[in-house]
Write an enzyme that holds these catalytic residues in place. Structure first.
Site, PDB file in Angstrom:
ATOM      1  CD  GLU A 193      -2.736   1.141   2.624  1.00  0.00           C
ATOM      2  OE1 GLU A 193      -2.092   0.476   3.687  1.00  0.00           O
ATOM      3  OE2 GLU A 193      -3.375   1.792   2.557  1.00  0.00           O
ATOM      4  CG  HIS A 194       1.317   3.633   3.045  1.00  0.00           C
ATOM      5  ND1 HIS A 194       0.374   2.800   3.776  1.00  0.00           N
ATOM      6  CD2 HIS A 194       0.599   5.027   2.411  1.00  0.00           C
ATOM      7  CE1 HIS A 194      -0.808   3.693   4.024  1.00  0.00           C
ATOM      8  NE2 HIS A 194      -0.690   4.662   3.212  1.00  0.00           N
ATOM      9  CG  HIS A 248     -26.257  -7.403 -33.740  1.00  0.00           C
ATOM     10  ND1 HIS A 248     -27.229  -8.132 -32.994  1.00  0.00           N
ATOM     11  CD2 HIS A 248     -25.560  -6.884 -32.800  1.00  0.00           C
ATOM     12  CE1 HIS A 248     -27.148  -7.837 -31.604  1.00  0.00           C
ATOM     13  NE2 HIS A 248     -26.010  -7.177 -31.535  1.00  0.00           N
TER      14      HIS A 248
END
Lengths: 433, 433
Positions: free
Chosen positions: A327-328, A420
């Site tokens: 995280e850090h 389509h």
């Protein structure tokens, strides 16, 4: 004791795998209770929210008193010191400046076939911000969640914050005021998440809900996902420091403890090229733990989940860091930019020894809501983009349809999707091809 | 019969609310079965995957035959016509060109305080692509999922596709080859999702899983979310056409049917300023339904969930469209760009009558994986960003720390996070402030 590993030891790989896979959190299974709470709020609205708030927060509300009034907010803000107010305002200004740079650009171009293509970004109309009550009620998190929403252009930002026994948190209300929160309701838990997602007579529904919370809040966010957008489900905080021997052990010890003090399940890891420095950091941590106010939290976190890993060189450090996907990540080395270039997975990088992680929690500018539990492998911290969405644009001319329409007809036929193909064929027939 | 609404009718708001809230899909609750399958794959790995594939797909595999070989792929591709191949290649080229423009930019700047801030984007290392078997096995979806991953820079892209009774789909394998898929496994269902998320001896785990699937696949994706990233959980397809009276009713009928033919739960809505045109479109739909190959699907979809809404003007159309937040939005009006500017929530916009939605499904360039069920209020179609993540960067100098560090100390104190504050204080003390 934290674990000590040496990347050159023969049993290192197995030990490192254990570290990666260690389960730090036992979330109680509250899903059944949360499902009942959400169903109750969906069927009884305000009455359910009020009953649950009486039960959990010991306050008696009416639909008219669910919302915290402007006068209450103003009164609470009067209690905030001018120094705290100035610090919050500086933080808000810096966070706003950083996030303003994240505003994405629209695009439109015409290609060789004559097709005009592009996209356009628009903000979410209404967002809800969950703010926990009690100890984990951080004004800095209010800024970090609310400011990106407002920078994105969210028109209506509704905040919920439980007020156990009716006690308001002046700093949280000040932060909400500074960040531009539009409405604040004194409710929490799964009932607050349900009210934001589905709406009640008093609380209009929102489109996206962010913000941290306990196991009940996390389970509620998972359950309402799809009806509304949610941010990540945050796990316990983590820090990884990569440091050479040319650092003050006490600084690094404090950086490690600044995550450890969040939560007994938090994890702090040091990777160093200098085994003696690693020992010195351990001693500095123990010394700080003698007096640290939150030593009853930081101590168990460090002893149960802390780790010090010695590596032969910084390339080895980067390789391990990328497997951890922290995280850090602090890079306390002589050439932090050079090492940073080798990092492929991390929530936030703090470059050089003058950049303690705490700067990022409060005042640096980048967001402190970051991916935990190795999810930086596939996700990012909170940003302005979390409060925006992109609409793709396409415009054909008759010539463009002539150029690329036949391939669409062909592919539609190959997928047995006749209508389509016919929707292109009918137009091409008008053009006589 | 589809429902006919007039925005000026006194009972319109209630009827429109019913349309918004109508539940079109009853997903079976397969969560308990899926939980067992995932646990089985986690504990027994390849053996569990092989057993479940025998059970569901009636083929007997060994770890060595889980992966479809290069020779099998080459043989299957030999069966693809040169026209189909050329159409897939044109589609891939256009999708790649569109998505290449989505590659985000890194940023770095130094602010007034002397802090260097920024961010850096990096790709997910390994992604997994789920491709359904049987009728819903669309080569176009392989391109739409795989190309953004490869444009993002994903190194390893592993695809899973069930092959009931051992039958390979040559067009799907061709699309995977063109898009640059690295590995293809002949497995499907929750067991394939579990294998991608947790890995087995044969299949290395991935970091992110995208792609559509049935209720088992959707439940498995929800369950592995957090361990890996996932894309959205897609609901039945939808189209909203806003058309004035100056259109060919048959073209619009075909556009509506091109979604209706996907699924009995699909929804096609026309909003028009011209009630007579609305009637003409209804008649054109009924006429096309007499002969359409997939009328057994498109008919029920149109009759159960179709709607034609008459509005007094295009501003009213835009307002209703924004409440619907459609997956696909066609603007068949004289000034589509002017109307587009009023649209705040939509997955993809098709501008003008020469742009049938089917162009976007196959060949336009934008992605056809788009937010359904009103989730365009808070989410976007699949893009390159779904396969990347952002790391934030911060670097302080001593001067920068002097300038903004004291505010961080103050805020840390106000949140009772002493070590956070001390990590700044220790550094500022060295500088003697």
């Amino acid at each position: 004791m934290p674990i000590f590993l040496n990347a050159l030891a023969p049993d290192f790989e197995a030990a490192f795998q254990n570290l990666l896979n260690a389960k730090r959190e036992d979330s109680p299974d509250v899903d059944a209770v949360v499902a009942e709470i959400i169903a109750d709020v969906r069927s009884r609205g305000d009455a359910a929210v009020i009953d649950l708030t009486t039960k959990f927060d010991r306050i008696t509300l009416t639909p008219d008193s669910l919302r915290i009034t402007a006068e209450e907010i103003a009164d609470a803000m009067d209690e905030v010191s001018s120094e705290d107010k100035a610090a919050l305002e500086l933080a808000a200004t810096r966070i706003r400046a950083y996030h303003a740079r994240q505003l994405p650009e629209d695009a439109e171009w015409t290609d060789d076939a004559g097709a005009t293509l592009g996209w356009r970004w628009t903000p979410v109309s209404a967002a809800g911000l969950y703010v926990p009550g009690g100890l984990a009620s951080y004004p800095s998190s209010v800024l970090m969640n609310a400011i990106p929403a407002k920078v994105a252009g969210v028109e209506r930002l509704a905040m919920v914050v439980p007020t156990p026994d009716g006690i308001l948190n002046p700093l949280v209300l000040m932060a909400a005021h500074i960040a531009g929160v539009d409405e604040i309701y004194r409710i929490g838990g799964a009932q607050a998440v349900a009210a934001l997602a589905y709406g009640t007579d008093t609380i209009a529904p929102v489109d996206k809900i962010t913000g941290p919370g306990n196991a009940f809040v996390a389970a509620a966010k998972r359950r309402v996902f799809g009806k509304v957008g949610i941010d990540m489900i945050a796990g316990p905080s983590e820090i990884l420091v990569i440091a050479d021997g040319d650092n003050d052990p006490d600084w690094i010890a404090l950086d490690l403890l600044s995550q450890a003090e969040h939560d007994e399940s938090a994890q702090s890891i040091l990777i160093t090229t200098d085994a003696a420095f690693g020992q010195a950091v351990t001693q500095a941590v123990e010394k700080r733990l003698e007096t640290l106010e939150r030593r009853a939290i930081a101590g168990p976190s460090w002893r149960d989940f802390g780790a010090i890993i010695t590596v032969p060189d910084l390339d080895a450090a980067a390789a391990l860091s990328n497997r951890i996907a922290p995280e850090h990540l602090e890079l306390c080395v002589a050439d932090p930019d050079g090492l940073s270039a080798k990092i492929t997975h991390a929530g936030a990088i703090f470059l050089g020894q003058w950049t303690p992680e705490a700067i990022g929690d409060y005042i640096g500018g980048p967001n402190h809501v970051l991916p935990t539990a190795r999810s930086a492998r596939f996700s990012s911290g909170l940003s302005v983009l979390d409060f925006m969405k992109r609409t793709t644009l396409a415009r054909m001319t008759p010539d463009a349809l002539r150029a690329i329409g036949p391939a669409a007809e062909r592919l539609a036929t190959s997928e047995s999707l006749e209508a389509h193909g016919l929707s292109v064929t009918a137009r091409l027939d008008r053009l006589n091809r």
